[in-house]
Structures are given as structure tokens and as C-alpha cells.
Design a protein around this motif. Structure first.
Motif, PDB file in Angstrom:
ATOM      1  N   GLU A   1       0.825  -1.209   0.000  1.00  0.00           N
ATOM      2  CA  GLU A   1       0.000   0.000   0.000  1.00  0.00           C
ATOM      3  C   GLU A   1       0.863   1.264   0.000  1.00  0.00           C
ATOM      4  N   ALA A   2       1.949   1.259   0.761  1.00  0.00           N
ATOM      5  CA  ALA A   2       2.828   2.429   0.793  1.00  0.00           C
ATOM      6  C   ALA A   2       3.450   2.670  -0.587  1.00  0.00           C
ATOM      7  N   LEU A   3       3.879   1.604  -1.259  1.00  0.00           N
ATOM      8  CA  LEU A   3       4.435   1.755  -2.610  1.00  0.00           C
ATOM      9  C   LEU A   3       3.357   2.191  -3.597  1.00  0.00           C
ATOM     10  N   HIS A   4       2.133   1.751  -3.371  1.00  0.00           N
ATOM     11  CA  HIS A   4       1.025   2.203  -4.217  1.00  0.00           C
ATOM     12  C   HIS A   4       0.808   3.714  -4.035  1.00  0.00           C
ATOM     13  N   LEU A   5       0.942   4.204  -2.813  1.00  0.00           N
ATOM     14  CA  LEU A   5       0.818   5.646  -2.569  1.00  0.00           C
ATOM     15  C   LEU A   5       1.943   6.420  -3.253  1.00  0.00           C
ATOM     16  N   VAL A   6       3.145   5.857  -3.264  1.00  0.00           N
ATOM     17  CA  VAL A   6       4.257   6.485  -3.991  1.00  0.00           C
ATOM     18  C   VAL A   6       3.904   6.558  -5.477  1.00  0.00           C
ATOM     19  N   TYR A   7       3.365   5.472  -6.004  1.00  0.00           N
ATOM     20  CA  TYR A   7       2.917   5.441  -7.406  1.00  0.00           C
ATOM     21  C   TYR A   7       1.871   6.527  -7.679  1.00  0.00           C
ATOM     22  N   LEU A   8       0.864   6.617  -6.812  1.00  0.00           N
ATOM     23  CA  LEU A   8      -0.200   7.611  -7.012  1.00  0.00           C
ATOM     24  C   LEU A   8       0.349   9.034  -6.966  1.00  0.00           C
TER      25      LEU A   8
ATOM     26  N   SER B   1       2.329   9.669 -10.170  1.00  0.00           N
ATOM     27  CA  SER B   1       1.393   9.826 -11.291  1.00  0.00           C
ATOM     28  C   SER B   1       0.736  11.198 -11.252  1.00  0.00           C
ATOM     29  N   ARG B   2       0.318  11.601 -10.073  1.00  0.00           N
ATOM     30  CA  ARG B   2      -0.368  12.894  -9.906  1.00  0.00           C
ATOM     31  C   ARG B   2       0.547  14.070 -10.260  1.00  0.00           C
ATOM     32  N   LYS B   3       1.824  13.945  -9.904  1.00  0.00           N
ATOM     33  CA  LYS B   3       2.789  15.021 -10.146  1.00  0.00           C
ATOM     34  C   LYS B   3       3.436  14.960 -11.528  1.00  0.00           C
ATOM     35  N   GLY B   4       3.225  13.858 -12.255  1.00  0.00           N
ATOM     36  CA  GLY B   4       3.855  13.707 -13.561  1.00  0.00           C
ATOM     37  C   GLY B   4       5.305  13.267 -13.482  1.00  0.00           C
ATOM     38  N   TYR B   5       5.705  12.704 -12.352  1.00  0.00           N
ATOM     39  CA  TYR B   5       7.066  12.202 -12.164  1.00  0.00           C
ATOM     40  C   TYR B   5       7.176  10.785 -12.730  1.00  0.00           C
ATOM     41  N   PRO B   6       8.390  10.343 -13.020  1.00  0.00           N
ATOM     42  CA  PRO B   6       8.573   8.921 -13.322  1.00  0.00           C
ATOM     43  C   PRO B   6       8.105   8.090 -12.118  1.00  0.00           C
ATOM     44  N   LEU B   7       7.769   6.857 -12.353  1.00  0.00           N
ATOM     45  CA  LEU B   7       7.198   6.011 -11.295  1.00  0.00           C
ATOM     46  C   LEU B   7       8.301   5.468 -10.385  1.00  0.00           C
ATOM     47  N   LEU B   8       8.591   6.219  -9.340  1.00  0.00           N
ATOM     48  CA  LEU B   8       9.675   5.898  -8.409  1.00  0.00           C
ATOM     49  C   LEU B   8       9.534   4.502  -7.814  1.00  0.00           C
ATOM     50  N   ASN B   9       8.322   4.064  -7.575  1.00  0.00           N
ATOM     51  CA  ASN B   9       8.102   2.733  -7.001  1.00  0.00           C
ATOM     52  C   ASN B   9       8.570   1.611  -7.929  1.00  0.00           C
ATOM     53  N   SER B  10       8.812   1.911  -9.197  1.00  0.00           N
ATOM     54  CA  SER B  10       9.199   0.889 -10.176  1.00  0.00           C
ATOM     55  C   SER B  10      10.598   0.334  -9.966  1.00  0.00           C
ATOM     56  N   ILE B  11      11.396   0.986  -9.108  1.00  0.00           N
ATOM     57  CA  ILE B  11      12.748   0.461  -8.879  1.00  0.00           C
ATOM     58  C   ILE B  11      12.807  -0.455  -7.655  1.00  0.00           C
ATOM     59  N   VAL B  12      11.661  -0.719  -7.050  1.00  0.00           N
ATOM     60  CA  VAL B  12      11.590  -1.703  -5.965  1.00  0.00           C
ATOM     61  C   VAL B  12      11.090  -2.997  -6.602  1.00  0.00           C
ATOM     62  N   VAL B  13      11.928  -4.031  -6.528  1.00  0.00           N
ATOM     63  CA  VAL B  13      11.683  -5.230  -7.333  1.00  0.00           C
ATOM     64  C   VAL B  13      11.724  -6.529  -6.531  1.00  0.00           C
TER      65      VAL B  13
ATOM     66  N   THR C   1       5.200  -4.385 -19.682  1.00  0.00           N
ATOM     67  CA  THR C   1       6.089  -5.433 -20.156  1.00  0.00           C
ATOM     68  C   THR C   1       7.464  -5.214 -19.526  1.00  0.00           C
ATOM     69  N   PRO C   2       8.319  -6.241 -19.528  1.00  0.00           N
ATOM     70  CA  PRO C   2       9.672  -6.037 -19.009  1.00  0.00           C
ATOM     71  C   PRO C   2      10.395  -4.870 -19.705  1.00  0.00           C
ATOM     72  N   ALA C   3      10.213  -4.737 -21.001  1.00  0.00           N
ATOM     73  CA  ALA C   3      10.853  -3.632 -21.727  1.00  0.00           C
ATOM     74  C   ALA C   3      10.330  -2.283 -21.233  1.00  0.00           C
ATOM     75  N   GLU C   4       9.033  -2.192 -20.997  1.00  0.00           N
ATOM     76  CA  GLU C   4       8.453  -0.942 -20.492  1.00  0.00           C
ATOM     77  C   GLU C   4       8.967  -0.618 -19.088  1.00  0.00           C
ATOM     78  N   PHE C   5       9.149  -1.655 -18.257  1.00  0.00           N
ATOM     79  CA  PHE C   5       9.704  -1.423 -16.920  1.00  0.00           C
ATOM     80  C   PHE C   5      11.141  -0.909 -17.020  1.00  0.00           C
ATOM     81  N   LEU C   6      11.917  -1.459 -17.939  1.00  0.00           N
ATOM     82  CA  LEU C   6      13.302  -0.996 -18.093  1.00  0.00           C
ATOM     83  C   LEU C   6      13.348   0.454 -18.562  1.00  0.00           C
ATOM     84  N   ILE C   7      12.446   0.836 -19.435  1.00  0.00           N
ATOM     85  CA  ILE C   7      12.365   2.235 -19.879  1.00  0.00           C
ATOM     86  C   ILE C   7      11.968   3.121 -18.704  1.00  0.00           C
ATOM     87  N   GLU C   8      10.977   2.684 -17.925  1.00  0.00           N
ATOM     88  CA  GLU C   8      10.549   3.463 -16.760  1.00  0.00           C
ATOM     89  C   GLU C   8      11.680   3.570 -15.742  1.00  0.00           C
TER      90      GLU C   8
END
Length: 117
Positions: free
Chosen positions: A42-49, A52-64, A80-87
Motif C-alpha cells: 500500500e505504501a508503494l502504491h501511494l508512492v505510485y499515485l 502519477s499525480r505530479k507527472g514524475y517517473p514512477l519511483l516505485n518501479s525500482i523496488v523489485v 512489459t519487461p521492456a516498459e519497466f526498463l524504460i521506466e
């Protein structure tokens, strides 16, 4: 500690990891924050939200997931894995320490949650 407070603790840890161009596993994040890996969702989902709201890259995407090297199935945006690597590259290139990117407070995460509903 509620999820907005957890997100507030998690944010600077993953922002620093991004600045260092480092991916963190859920276990790494647990070790650095004390927030159990099975309770980070849930905390990582809040980071995602917030991102998204601020137009930043999805910081939560580097937690794997340690086994796959990609975010778990619970990631709010299935890519897709390629899209995650771009993000991931976008996250690494973004200046998280800029004065224009203030460290979010619990109320910022509450607002992001409310805006998503």
C-alpha cells in the motif's frame, strides 16, 4: 504507523537509490526502513499515485522482486519487461533532489489517494 507514514519513510530511501541508479529489492527496502516486505504494498502504491499525480517517473518501479528483477504482480501499472526498463531509466535520469521535487508528507499521499478514487 499507517500507510501514508510508511510512504513518507520509503520515499527518501528509494529516491536516494534512484539517484545512485540502484534497484532495491523488497527485502532491501525492509532492511533500510524496517517496514516488512509483505506490508510495503500500500505504501508503494501511494508512492505510485503521488508520482502519477505530479507527472514524475514512477519511483516505485525500482523496488523489485529479488527472483525476477521486476516489480511484483501488485504493481498498479502492468507493463512489459521492456516498459519497466524504460521506466527505470526515466526514474534514474530524474533529479529527485531538485528543489522542485519536495519530499512528500503524509497529507500529500492522502491527497493522491483521494484524487485516485
Amino acid at each position: 504507523m499507517d500507510q501514508t507514514q510508511q510512504a513518507t519513510v520509503i520515499w527518501p530511501v528509494i529516491a536516494l537509490a534512484a539517484r545512485m541508479q540502484r534497484v532495491l529489492t523488497y527485502s532491501d527496502l525492509e532492511g533500510l526502513t524496517g517496514i516488512p516486505r509483505y506490508g510495503q504494498n500500500e505504501a508503494l502504491h501511494l508512492v505510485y499515485l503521488h508520482c502519477s499525480r505530479k507527472g514524475y517517473p514512477l519511483l516505485n518501479s525500482i523496488v523489485v522482486n529479488q527472483a525476477t528483477g521486476f516489480p511484483g504482480d501488485e504493481h498498479p501499472r502492468q507493463m512489459t519487461p521492456a516498459e519497466f526498463l524504460i521506466e527505470r531509466a526515466r526514474v534514474f535520469a530524474f533529479d529527485w533532489t531538485s528543489t522542485a521535487v519536495a519530499k512528500p508528507r503524509p497529507e500529500d499521499f492522502q491527497q493522491a489517494r483521494a484524487a485516485a478514487i
